[in-house]
Design a protein around this motif. Structure first.
Motif, short mmCIF file in Angstrom:
data_model
loop_
_atom_site.label_atom_id
_atom_site.label_comp_id
_atom_site.label_asym_id
_atom_site.label_seq_id
_atom_site.Cartn_x
_atom_site.Cartn_y
_atom_site.Cartn_z
N TYR A 47 0.84 -1.20 0.00
CA TYR A 47 0.00 0.00 0.00
C TYR A 47 0.87 1.25 0.00
CZ TYR A 47 -2.95 3.76 1.92
OH TYR A 47 -3.60 4.96 2.13
N ILE A 83 -13.05 -4.71 2.26
CA ILE A 83 -13.72 -3.44 2.59
C ILE A 83 -13.29 -2.43 1.54
CG2 ILE A 83 -11.91 -2.92 4.31
CD1 ILE A 83 -15.24 -1.58 5.13
N GLY A 106 -5.39 13.56 9.38
CA GLY A 106 -6.72 13.04 9.06
C GLY A 106 -7.51 14.10 8.31
N PHE A 152 -19.21 1.09 2.72
CA PHE A 152 -19.38 1.75 4.02
C PHE A 152 -19.67 3.23 3.87
CE2 PHE A 152 -15.65 4.42 4.70
CZ PHE A 152 -14.71 3.90 3.81
N HIS A 330 -11.19 -2.32 16.79
CA HIS A 330 -11.16 -1.08 16.02
C HIS A 330 -10.16 -1.34 14.88
CE1 HIS A 330 -11.02 3.67 16.01
NE2 HIS A 330 -11.63 3.17 14.96
#
Ligand code: 1CP
Length: 354
Positions: A47, A83, A106, A152, A330
């Protein structure tokens, strides 16, 4: 509250019979299915190589990258579900909200939302806003064959937190100040986000996703009564629209031990349990629904035998549920050693084979 309906069975029999979808429907699977929240992402060297020089949001908008990044953990671990690689703020970006995902921080929103005019300025989402999502999901479903793809969306409270705070927050103080101090603006904002989330899930399922997860990661900041009054009706509306699509719906939050019953009632088929709640207690609070979880994500840093012993306890507790999807409590922590997740996946499969 929306009534619970049984999701229908996908046309491809091998997909319909996959361990993940069987467990999510509360049927007996061939083994306990396992996938990991944030299984794609920074813990994988492949990734990091692919993302070299490409911004996070840009990578979410390029189907060839989305497809490859989503498939990486499926190939590496043989997990029971993929996902969709995206982010909870992607649909906001797609409708035109000025935001970015900054490395190491973020999501950051240029002009935080505080007034009714701010809310009204956010467009509703139509499939045209996210044609690259439709394209990515279609390609993925073709590549994945009998492995289900989970679509999602971010739940209204969690997405509202980024919009109102302008970035990540621990206390969610401005968000709650709006909730308590300007209930009409709050209600309009939650309705706006719920509409966007539901439309975004509809796009993913129409393109072939066979389950959805609603991430209310920060709902644990709320008391049960505030959750019930200010948040639950909006999440329930998203889940009700997703329910009409006939796919299993997973509802997950962090630090939500006291909210699990209400999160189940909001319209989940599968209740996500974080690692702080003993799984047996989570199962009781999920009120007859299947559950997902809940190994402490830091256990991957323990010696392998310690991690696996704890995984065995989670599997054992999960047997009491109508359906159990093994996961961490999580997301995968970025410094996780992928070999530990490979060992964990193999262990869950071997240990739970019926
Ligand atoms: O450059 C990078 O690699 C940025 C890191 C990253 C990644 C890999 C972010 C920024 N988002 C993502 C992908 C992502 N986000 C996925 C797909 C990957 C997978 O699961 O395999 C998913 C499902 C999300 C959802 C998401 N984004 C949530 C809900 C899940 C959770 O972890 O609770 C939340 C809260 C976000 C916001 C977000 N996006 C990125 C970060 C670092 C954050 C959290 C910031 C904060 O602490 O508030």
């Amino acid at each position: 509250m929306p009534e619970q309906t049984s999701p229908p069975v996908p046309a491809d029999p091998a997909l319909a019979d996959s361990a993940f979808l069987r467990a999510a429907r509360g049927e007996e699977p061939s083994h306990t299915p396992v996938w990991f929240m944030r299984q794609a992402g920074r813990s994988l060297p492949e990734y990091r190589a692919l993302r070299e020089g490409v911004g996070m949001l840009e990578s979410c908008m390029r189907p060839e990258l989305v497809v490859e990044i989503t498939l990486q953990p499926v190939r590496r671990y043989g997990v029971d579900a993929a996902i969709f690689f995206s982010d909870i703020v992607l649909p906001l970006k797609a409708v035109g909200v000025d935001l970015d995902i900054k490395p190491g921080i973020g999501p950051v929103v240029a002009s935080p939302v505080r007034t009714m005019a701010d809310v009204e300025a956010i467009p509703d989402l139509t499939p045209d806003h996210v044609d690259f999502v439709t394209e990515s999901v279609r390609q993925l479903v073709a590549e994945l064959g009998s492995t289900p793809l989970i679509g999602f969306a971010g739940a209204p409270f969690t997405v509202a937190s980024y919009l109102v705070e302008g970035g990540p927050s621990k206390e969610h103080a401005k968000t709650k100040a709006l909730m308590f101090g300007a209930p009409d603006v709050w209600d309009a904002l939650m309705r706006k986000i719920a509409g966007i989330a539901a439309a975004y899930l509809e796009v993913q399922v129409a393109a072939g996703a066979s389950a959805v997860q609603l991430f209310d990661s920060w709902a644990g900041a709320l008391t049960p009564t505030d959750y019930e009054q200010f948040v639950m009706p909006h999440s329930a509306r998203v889940l009700e629209r997703a329910g009409a699509l006939g796919v299993p719906r997973i509802h997950f939050g962090v630090g939500t031990g006291e909210l699990l019953g209400r999160m189940a009632e909001a319209g989940a088929d599968v209740v996500g349990i974080d690692w702080r709640v003993p799984l047996a207690d989570g199962i009781a609070r999920a009120r007859g629904r299947a559950v997902q979880g809940n190994l402490d994500p830091t256990l991957v840093f323990a010696p392998t035998e310690v991690m696996l012993a704890r995984a065995a306890e989670v599997l054992e507790a999960g047997r009491a549920a109508p359906g159990h999807v093994f996961n961490l409590g999580h997301g995968v922590i970025p410094s996780t050693d992928p070999d530990q997740l490979a060992r964990l996946t193999d262990f869950v499969h071997e240990q739970s084979a019926r």
